[in-house]
Design an enzyme around this catalytic site. Structure first.
Site, PDB file in Angstrom:
ATOM      1  N   ASN A  75     -85.205  40.935 -60.571  1.00 45.91           N
ATOM      2  CA  ASN A  75     -84.250  39.919 -60.313  1.00 45.91           C
ATOM      3  C   ASN A  75     -83.223  39.795 -59.361  1.00 45.91           C
ATOM      4  O   ASN A  75     -82.788  40.627 -58.667  1.00 45.91           O
ATOM      5  CB  ASN A  75     -83.250  40.299 -61.233  1.00 45.91           C
ATOM      6  N   ALA A  78     -79.985  37.091 -54.672  1.00 48.27           N
ATOM      7  CA  ALA A  78     -80.236  36.043 -53.338  1.00 48.27           C
ATOM      8  C   ALA A  78     -81.743  35.727 -52.297  1.00 48.27           C
ATOM      9  O   ALA A  78     -82.344  35.103 -52.442  1.00 48.27           O
ATOM     10  CB  ALA A  78     -78.638  35.804 -52.346  1.00 48.27           C
ATOM     11  N   ASP A  88     -94.021  39.534 -49.875  1.00 49.12           N
ATOM     12  CA  ASP A  88     -95.385  40.550 -49.980  1.00 49.12           C
ATOM     13  C   ASP A  88     -95.685  41.681 -50.360  1.00 49.12           C
ATOM     14  O   ASP A  88     -97.009  41.805 -50.793  1.00 49.12           O
ATOM     15  CB  ASP A  88     -95.589  40.197 -48.270  1.00 49.12           C
ATOM     16  N   ARG A 108     -78.239  24.373 -59.657  1.00 46.88           N
ATOM     17  CA  ARG A 108     -77.454  25.247 -58.854  1.00 46.88           C
ATOM     18  C   ARG A 108     -77.913  24.206 -56.871  1.00 46.88           C
ATOM     19  O   ARG A 108     -78.773  23.306 -57.273  1.00 46.88           O
ATOM     20  CB  ARG A 108     -77.273  26.576 -58.613  1.00 46.88           C
ATOM     21  N   ARG A 112     -81.179  26.775 -53.536  1.00 46.69           N
ATOM     22  CA  ARG A 112     -81.213  28.183 -55.197  1.00 46.69           C
ATOM     23  C   ARG A 112     -82.628  27.498 -55.015  1.00 46.69           C
ATOM     24  O   ARG A 112     -82.897  28.617 -56.492  1.00 46.69           O
ATOM     25  CB  ARG A 112     -80.835  28.633 -55.516  1.00 46.69           C
TER      26      ARG A 112
END
Length: 145
Positions: A75, A78, A88, A108, A112
């Site tokens: 996860n 941001a 990469d 959203r 995003r």
């Protein structure tokens, strides 16, 4: 031998439960870790669960996973929308990657809607809260079998 899954959590996920619960829910990162560990046991997976607010630390952990993990569940938070470095690193290690988001990033803010990680992930699950981690681990277990 159990397949090893590195579960990485990006910035601000240490604030789960108190940060915008209307978007991210009331569960804490500890709840997410417990869910991942329980799911891992059920699926015969070994879980290495980590969180960092630092992009470079996440990149280092991804690189180390090349010799210590069979797959990565991430996860990126941001960093999904900004980090070519994480993209990469994931591409370089060549492991199966599942991307998970608690909220549906496509519902959203427009910034995003794009994730650099999605391009190197075998799959993406978003919008199901912490259940997305369980679903991702199930998918990775199937992919590795």
């Amino acid at each position: 031998m159990a397949k090893r899954i590195l579960v990485l959590n990006g910035p601000n996920l240490n604030m789960l439960g108190t940060r915008e619960p209307g978007i991210y829910g009331a569960h804490t990162l500890g709840d997410v870790q417990a869910l991942c560990e329980t799911t891992g046991q059920e699926l015969g997976l070994s879980i290495d669960f980590r969180q960092s607010n630092h992009e470079g630390e996440l990149v280092t952990w991804i690189q180390e996973a090349q010799s210590s993990a069979d797959a990565i569940l991430i996860n990126p938070a941001a960093y999904s929308h900004t980090s070519v470095a994480i993209h990469d690193a994931l591409k370089a290690v060549g492991l199966p990657v599942a991307e998970v988001h608690l909220s549906n990033i496509h519902q959203r803010e427009p910034f995003r809607h794009h994730s650099y990680v999605s391009a190197v992930a075998v799959g993406v699950i978003c919008g199901f809260g912490i259940a997305g981690y369980r679903l991702s681990l199930m998918a990775l277990a199937e992919k590795l079998s």
